[in-house]
Design a protein around this motif. Structure first.
Motif, PDB file in Angstrom:
ATOM      1  N   TYR A 181      34.322  28.713  63.953  1.00  0.00           N
ATOM      2  CA  TYR A 181      34.311  28.393  65.376  1.00  0.00           C
ATOM      3  C   TYR A 181      35.508  29.033  66.051  1.00  0.00           C
ATOM      4  CZ  TYR A 181      38.077  25.004  64.631  1.00  0.00           C
ATOM      5  OH  TYR A 181      39.270  24.428  64.321  1.00  0.00           O
ATOM      6  N   LEU A 182      35.350  29.346  67.333  1.00  0.00           N
ATOM      7  CA  LEU A 182      36.405  29.950  68.132  1.00  0.00           C
ATOM      8  C   LEU A 182      36.582  29.129  69.398  1.00  0.00           C
ATOM      9  CD1 LEU A 182      35.234  33.678  67.874  1.00  0.00           C
ATOM     10  CD2 LEU A 182      37.134  32.642  66.625  1.00  0.00           C
ATOM     11  N   LEU A 183      37.823  28.843  69.742  1.00  0.00           N
ATOM     12  CA  LEU A 183      38.109  28.135  70.982  1.00  0.00           C
ATOM     13  C   LEU A 183      38.259  29.143  72.121  1.00  0.00           C
ATOM     14  CD1 LEU A 183      40.718  25.489  69.739  1.00  0.00           C
ATOM     15  CD2 LEU A 183      38.282  25.166  70.180  1.00  0.00           C
ATOM     16  N   LYS A 184      37.640  28.837  73.256  1.00  0.00           N
ATOM     17  CA  LYS A 184      37.740  29.717  74.413  1.00  0.00           C
ATOM     18  C   LYS A 184      38.953  29.340  75.270  1.00  0.00           C
ATOM     19  CE  LYS A 184      33.407  28.985  75.831  1.00  0.00           C
ATOM     20  NZ  LYS A 184      32.160  29.147  76.589  1.00  0.00           N
ATOM     21  N   PRO A 185      39.625  30.321  75.876  1.00  0.00           N
ATOM     22  CA  PRO A 185      39.348  31.758  75.775  1.00  0.00           C
ATOM     23  C   PRO A 185      39.701  32.291  74.391  1.00  0.00           C
ATOM     24  CG  PRO A 185      41.375  31.397  77.003  1.00  0.00           C
ATOM     25  CD  PRO A 185      40.777  30.037  76.764  1.00  0.00           C
ATOM     26  N   VAL A 186      38.803  33.083  73.847  1.00  0.00           N
ATOM     27  CA  VAL A 186      38.967  33.586  72.483  1.00  0.00           C
ATOM     28  C   VAL A 186      40.136  34.566  72.420  1.00  0.00           C
ATOM     29  CG1 VAL A 186      37.859  34.878  70.626  1.00  0.00           C
ATOM     30  CG2 VAL A 186      36.525  33.263  72.009  1.00  0.00           C
ATOM     31  N   GLU A 187      40.997  34.361  71.455  1.00  0.00           N
ATOM     32  CA  GLU A 187      42.130  35.250  71.233  1.00  0.00           C
ATOM     33  C   GLU A 187      41.789  36.265  70.152  1.00  0.00           C
ATOM     34  OE1 GLU A 187      44.706  35.257  73.095  1.00  0.00           O
ATOM     35  OE2 GLU A 187      44.216  33.434  74.214  1.00  0.00           O
ATOM     36  N   SER A 188      42.320  37.471  70.280  1.00  0.00           N
ATOM     37  CA  SER A 188      41.996  38.551  69.349  1.00  0.00           C
ATOM     38  C   SER A 188      42.403  38.211  67.915  1.00  0.00           C
ATOM     39  CB  SER A 188      42.660  39.854  69.797  1.00  0.00           C
ATOM     40  OG  SER A 188      44.069  39.687  69.901  1.00  0.00           O
ATOM     41  N   GLU A 189      43.538  37.501  67.760  1.00  0.00           N
ATOM     42  CA  GLU A 189      43.990  37.146  66.413  1.00  0.00           C
ATOM     43  C   GLU A 189      43.011  36.183  65.741  1.00  0.00           C
ATOM     44  OE1 GLU A 189      45.763  36.877  69.124  1.00  0.00           O
ATOM     45  OE2 GLU A 189      47.382  38.349  68.926  1.00  0.00           O
ATOM     46  N   ARG A 190      42.509  35.222  66.505  1.00  0.00           N
ATOM     47  CA  ARG A 190      41.574  34.251  65.941  1.00  0.00           C
ATOM     48  C   ARG A 190      40.229  34.906  65.625  1.00  0.00           C
ATOM     49  NH1 ARG A 190      39.041  31.824  63.369  1.00  0.00           N
ATOM     50  NH2 ARG A 190      38.481  29.608  63.280  1.00  0.00           N
TER      51      ARG A 190
END
Length: 256
Positions: free
Chosen positions: A100-109
């Motif tokens: 899962y990714l939390l928005k706003p999505v960060e490039s590192e994640r």
């Protein structure tokens, strides 16, 4: 690794950002397309059979779990959920071979998610079968979806702040730059636009019937057809309020 992907999110800017971020992995991930709601997502997954979907959890017509539950087990791709809500229950995703990714999505994640995709998609076999004992419906129940949606409204009244439980709300109505909140016994003004409220409301309990109106499904008592051929809904509030339904949303009301 070489795989195909779909980006699914009801927010155009969120889709654009995700596609831009995935551009750094264009040699490994081919973007087949995008979808802006659950119905489109189901159709495009069936048609394009992507290896991976970047799937928004909260969408107006259905949530991500309803999308996945609507697919046959052999149609379900690898899933990377995206959400604006940071909730401890999201840790459950890591126990079910998804990310899962939390928005706003960060490039590192995103880089970490792509690394996880690399490990789960073999070079010679893109299929990622869902375990036979796994059920998206059970998974949806495992994660308390109520935590992702608005539970209470904070309403400013001079130097006071009123807390109104969301289950007390009958309807929301857009008034210029403000939104009127109608409850069983009162009405209030908030400065949250209707389009933002819609994303925060549980679609199992609230429905958009018009560009200016969102109503609580449990308070809809009937629908009517006018002499002009339009459709209205009648609410079981103290005024038996009758509201016009947009032509584009009539089908949704009839499916309730």
């Amino acid at each position: 690794m070489l795989c195909t992907a779909l980006v699914i999110d009801d927010e155009p800017l969120a889709r654009k950002r995700m596609i831009a971020l995935l551009g750094d992995y264009s040699s490994e991930i081919e973007i087949l397309g995008e979808a802006e709601n659950g119905a489109q997502a189901i159709a495009k997954i069936k048609e394009m059979t992507p290896d991976v979907v970047f799937l928004d959890i909260q969408m107006p017509d259905m949530d991500a779990f309803e999308v996945l539950h609507a697919l046959d087990p052999d149609e379900v791709p690898l899933v990377v959920f995206t959400t604006a809500y940071d909730n401890f229950a999201l840790k459950a995703f890591e126990e079910n071979t998804v990310d899962y990714l939390l928005k706003p999505v960060e490039s590192e994640r995103l880089a970490a998610a792509v690394e996880k995709i690399r490990k789960q998609i073999p070079e010679d076999d893109f299929s990622v079968p869902v375990p036979p004992e796994f059920s998206w419906e059970k998974f949806r129940n495992l994660v308390d979806m109520s935590g992702f949606y608005l539970q209470r409204l904070q309403i400013k009244k001079g130097d006071r702040t009123l807390f109104v439980n969301i289950d007390e709300v009958i309807r929301f109505h857009s008034e210029d730059k403000y939104t009127m909140v109608y409850t069983v016994n009162d009405q209030h003004i908030i400065d949250t636009p209707l389009i933002e409220l819609e994303k925060k409301l549980d679609p199992r309990h609230f429905v958009r019937i018009h560009r200016s109106s969102i109503v609580a499904i449990d308070y809809i008592s009937e629908s009517r057809k006018t002499d002009e051929g339009r459709v209205t809904v009648v609410l079981h509030d103290k005024n038996s309020t009758e509201l016009l339904v947009s032509r584009a949303l009539v089908k949704k009301i009839r499916s309730l």
